[in-house]
Scaffold this motif. Structure first.
Motif, PDB file in Angstrom:
ATOM      1  N   ARG A 133       0.831  -1.205   0.000  1.00 12.70           N
ATOM      2  CA  ARG A 133       0.000   0.000   0.000  1.00 12.70           C
ATOM      3  C   ARG A 133       0.869   1.260   0.000  1.00 12.70           C
ATOM      4  N   ARG A 134       1.960   1.220   0.778  1.00 17.50           N
ATOM      5  CA  ARG A 134       2.858   2.379   0.789  1.00 17.50           C
ATOM      6  C   ARG A 134       3.499   2.585  -0.583  1.00 17.50           C
ATOM      7  N   GLU A 135       3.922   1.465  -1.210  1.00 19.21           N
ATOM      8  CA  GLU A 135       4.521   1.578  -2.545  1.00 19.21           C
ATOM      9  C   GLU A 135       3.500   2.063  -3.570  1.00 19.21           C
ATOM     10  N   LEU A 136       2.256   1.570  -3.439  1.00 11.81           N
ATOM     11  CA  LEU A 136       1.219   2.034  -4.367  1.00 11.81           C
ATOM     12  C   LEU A 136       0.919   3.516  -4.169  1.00 11.81           C
ATOM     13  N   ASP A 137       0.923   3.964  -2.909  1.00 13.24           N
ATOM     14  CA  ASP A 137       0.725   5.395  -2.664  1.00 13.24           C
ATOM     15  C   ASP A 137       1.861   6.217  -3.270  1.00 13.24           C
ATOM     16  N   GLU A 138       3.105   5.717  -3.089  1.00 17.41           N
ATOM     17  CA  GLU A 138       4.240   6.428  -3.686  1.00 17.41           C
ATOM     18  C   GLU A 138       4.146   6.422  -5.210  1.00 17.41           C
ATOM     19  N   LEU A 139       3.737   5.260  -5.770  1.00 16.22           N
ATOM     20  CA  LEU A 139       3.598   5.188  -7.226  1.00 16.22           C
ATOM     21  C   LEU A 139       2.509   6.132  -7.723  1.00 16.22           C
ATOM     22  N   GLU A 140       1.403   6.197  -6.968  1.00 11.06           N
ATOM     23  CA  GLU A 140       0.337   7.122  -7.360  1.00 11.06           C
ATOM     24  C   GLU A 140       0.821   8.569  -7.303  1.00 11.06           C
ATOM     25  N   GLU A 141       1.564   8.898  -6.236  1.00  9.30           N
ATOM     26  CA  GLU A 141       2.097  10.258  -6.124  1.00  9.30           C
ATOM     27  C   GLU A 141       3.079  10.545  -7.252  1.00  9.30           C
ATOM     28  N   LEU A 142       3.914   9.541  -7.589  1.00  7.39           N
ATOM     29  CA  LEU A 142       4.879   9.722  -8.674  1.00  7.39           C
ATOM     30  C   LEU A 142       4.174   9.912 -10.013  1.00  7.39           C
ATOM     31  N   GLN A 143       3.141   9.091 -10.265  1.00  6.23           N
ATOM     32  CA  GLN A 143       2.396   9.247 -11.517  1.00  6.23           C
ATOM     33  C   GLN A 143       1.678  10.591 -11.575  1.00  6.23           C
ATOM     34  N   LYS A 144       1.195  11.037 -10.429  1.00  4.32           N
ATOM     35  CA  LYS A 144       0.560  12.350 -10.399  1.00  4.32           C
ATOM     36  C   LYS A 144       1.566  13.447 -10.716  1.00  4.32           C
ATOM     37  N   ARG A 145       2.780  13.331 -10.129  1.00  2.75           N
ATOM     38  CA  ARG A 145       3.817  14.324 -10.434  1.00  2.75           C
ATOM     39  C   ARG A 145       4.217  14.259 -11.906  1.00  2.75           C
ATOM     40  N   GLU A 146       4.276  13.020 -12.452  1.00  2.22           N
ATOM     41  CA  GLU A 146       4.611  12.890 -13.873  1.00  2.22           C
ATOM     42  C   GLU A 146       3.550  13.546 -14.752  1.00  2.22           C
ATOM     43  N   ARG A 147       2.274  13.319 -14.394  1.00  2.00           N
ATOM     44  CA  ARG A 147       1.215  13.967 -15.179  1.00  2.00           C
ATOM     45  C   ARG A 147       1.312  15.487 -15.086  1.00  2.00           C
ATOM     46  N   ASP A 148       1.584  15.977 -13.866  1.00  2.00           N
ATOM     47  CA  ASP A 148       1.739  17.428 -13.714  1.00  2.00           C
ATOM     48  C   ASP A 148       2.928  17.939 -14.526  1.00  2.00           C
ATOM     49  N   CYS A 149       4.033  17.147 -14.489  1.00  2.21           N
ATOM     50  CA  CYS A 149       5.212  17.551 -15.263  1.00  2.21           C
ATOM     51  C   CYS A 149       4.917  17.560 -16.754  1.00  2.21           C
ATOM     52  N   LEU A 150       4.187  16.515 -17.212  1.00 10.08           N
ATOM     53  CA  LEU A 150       3.851  16.468 -18.636  1.00 10.08           C
ATOM     54  C   LEU A 150       2.960  17.639 -19.030  1.00 10.08           C
ATOM     55  N   GLU A 151       2.005  17.972 -18.149  1.00  7.64           N
ATOM     56  CA  GLU A 151       1.164  19.130 -18.442  1.00  7.64           C
ATOM     57  C   GLU A 151       1.983  20.414 -18.496  1.00  7.64           C
ATOM     58  N   MET A 152       2.905  20.539 -17.536  1.00 12.05           N
ATOM     59  CA  MET A 152       3.739  21.748 -17.531  1.00 12.05           C
ATOM     60  C   MET A 152       4.653  21.794 -18.750  1.00 12.05           C
ATOM     61  N   VAL A 153       5.227  20.615 -19.127  1.00 12.52           N
ATOM     62  CA  VAL A 153       6.085  20.574 -20.314  1.00 12.52           C
ATOM     63  C   VAL A 153       5.288  20.896 -21.564  1.00 12.52           C
ATOM     64  N   LYS A 154       4.057  20.338 -21.627  1.00 10.30           N
ATOM     65  CA  LYS A 154       3.217  20.627 -22.791  1.00 10.30           C
ATOM     66  C   LYS A 154       2.875  22.113 -22.852  1.00 10.30           C
ATOM     67  N   GLU A 155       2.569  22.679 -21.679  1.00  3.42           N
ATOM     68  CA  GLU A 155       2.257  24.111 -21.649  1.00  3.42           C
ATOM     69  C   GLU A 155       3.471  24.949 -22.042  1.00  3.42           C
ATOM     70  N   GLN A 156       4.658  24.543 -21.526  1.00  2.00           N
ATOM     71  CA  GLN A 156       5.874  25.281 -21.874  1.00  2.00           C
ATOM     72  C   GLN A 156       6.207  25.128 -23.346  1.00  2.00           C
ATOM     73  N   THR A 157       5.971  23.901 -23.878  1.00  2.00           N
ATOM     74  CA  THR A 157       6.218  23.690 -25.312  1.00  2.00           C
ATOM     75  C   THR A 157       5.295  24.555 -26.156  1.00  2.00           C
ATOM     76  N   ALA A 158       4.010  24.637 -25.700  1.00  2.00           N
ATOM     77  CA  ALA A 158       3.078  25.508 -26.423  1.00  2.00           C
ATOM     78  C   ALA A 158       3.532  26.965 -26.370  1.00  2.00           C
ATOM     79  N   LYS A 159       4.052  27.364 -25.197  1.00  2.00           N
ATOM     80  CA  LYS A 159       4.549  28.746 -25.097  1.00  2.00           C
ATOM     81  C   LYS A 159       5.755  28.968 -26.010  1.00  2.00           C
ATOM     82  N   VAL A 160       6.657  27.957 -26.051  1.00  2.00           N
ATOM     83  CA  VAL A 160       7.836  28.084 -26.919  1.00  2.00           C
ATOM     84  C   VAL A 160       7.421  28.143 -28.379  1.00  2.00           C
ATOM     85  N   TYR A 161       6.453  27.291 -28.742  1.00  2.00           N
ATOM     86  CA  TYR A 161       5.982  27.313 -30.123  1.00  2.00           C
ATOM     87  C   TYR A 161       5.312  28.644 -30.452  1.00  2.00           C
ATOM     88  N   GLN A 162       4.558  29.143 -29.483  1.00  2.00           N
ATOM     89  CA  GLN A 162       3.940  30.451 -29.697  1.00  2.00           C
ATOM     90  C   GLN A 162       5.008  31.540 -29.810  1.00  2.00           C
TER      91      GLN A 162
END
Length: 258
Positions: A133-162
């Protein structure tokens, strides 16, 4: 003497006449008296027979009463014996069931289901569950951070393209750009981004260019691997790609049930 003889003779004649008279009377009433005597005898004999029958009936009732009491007591004794036997058998069966239950419980606990082994197994399972359960919680937190990072990277990429699309709005020494207003205390973020992005000659607009004009890169958009020199993007990508390696989950052989 003669007088006495005559007297005796007259008395004998009177006696003889009386005798014949009475005999005639008796002969006349013999049939009636015989019938009356027969009736009296029959009635008397009937009374005797009825009295004897009544006596026999009373004695038969007494005998039947005694016999019925004897048979009823014997039958009751048999019923008591049967009930006592059934009660003893029920008691013996109940005691046998209790003994078998205790013995089976002891045998199962000692040879089939060891209590302490099952307890240690459940404790290990509980610890393993907590770890998973602890590992699953850490994995969930890690996946959440990855999704946030991907969103931020996508947003930054859109800004760079703009910024790439709006590179002609970059400020010069002679003329400040749109994002570098003299009324602002510091340049706009887009101004800093325009300074970091290198200009590239525009190519022919792809069918998905409408989305690119809105600020979102399409599937045919050019790659900005060389222009994404922002240290924030590199740090974000490095932090998002660092995934901790989970320890292997060991399998424990369960207890064999017979």
């Amino acid at each position: 003497d003669m007088a006495e003889l005559l007297k005796i003779k007259s008395e004998a004649e009177d006696f003889q006449s009386e005798y014949f008279y009475r005999n005639s009377q008796a002969e006349e009433k013999r049939q009636k008296e015989n019938q009356a005597a027969t009736q009296i005898q029959s009635w008397f004999r009937a009374c005797k027979v009825r009295a004897y029958f009544s006596h026999l009936h009373k004695k038969a009732v007494i005998i039947q009463k005694i016999w019925r009491g004897f048979t009823a007591r014997a039958r009751f004794r048999q019923m008591v014996k049967a009930a006592y036997f059934i009660m003893k058998m029920n008691f013996y069966e109940e005691m046998a069931v209790r003994i078998q239950r205790r013995w089976r419980g002891f045998f199962v606990r000692k040879y089939i289901h060891n209590f302490y082994a099952r307890k240690s197994y459940l404790e290990g399972l509980f610890r393993k569950n907590e770890l998973v359960r602890r590992e699953l919680d850490e994995l969930e937190e890690l996946q959440k951070r990855e999704r946030d990072c991907l969103e931020m990277v996508k947003e930054q990429t859109a800004k760079v393209y703009q910024a790439y699309r709006l590179h002609h709005l970059l400020s010069t020494k002679q003329c400040p750009g749109v994002f570098n207003s003299p009324f602002r205390s510091a340049p706009h973020e887009m101004e800093q981004l325009l300074r970091q992005v290198k200009y590239q000659a525009p190519t022919r607009l792809a069918p998905g260019g409408r989305a690119c004009l809105l600020g979102m890169p399409g599937p045919a958009a050019p790659s900005f691997s060389g222009t994404l020199g922002s240290p924030w993007i590199k740090t974000t990508q490095t932090r998002c790609s660092s995934r901790p390696i989970l320890p292997p989950i060991g399998s424990k052989k369960q207890q064999v049930r017979w």
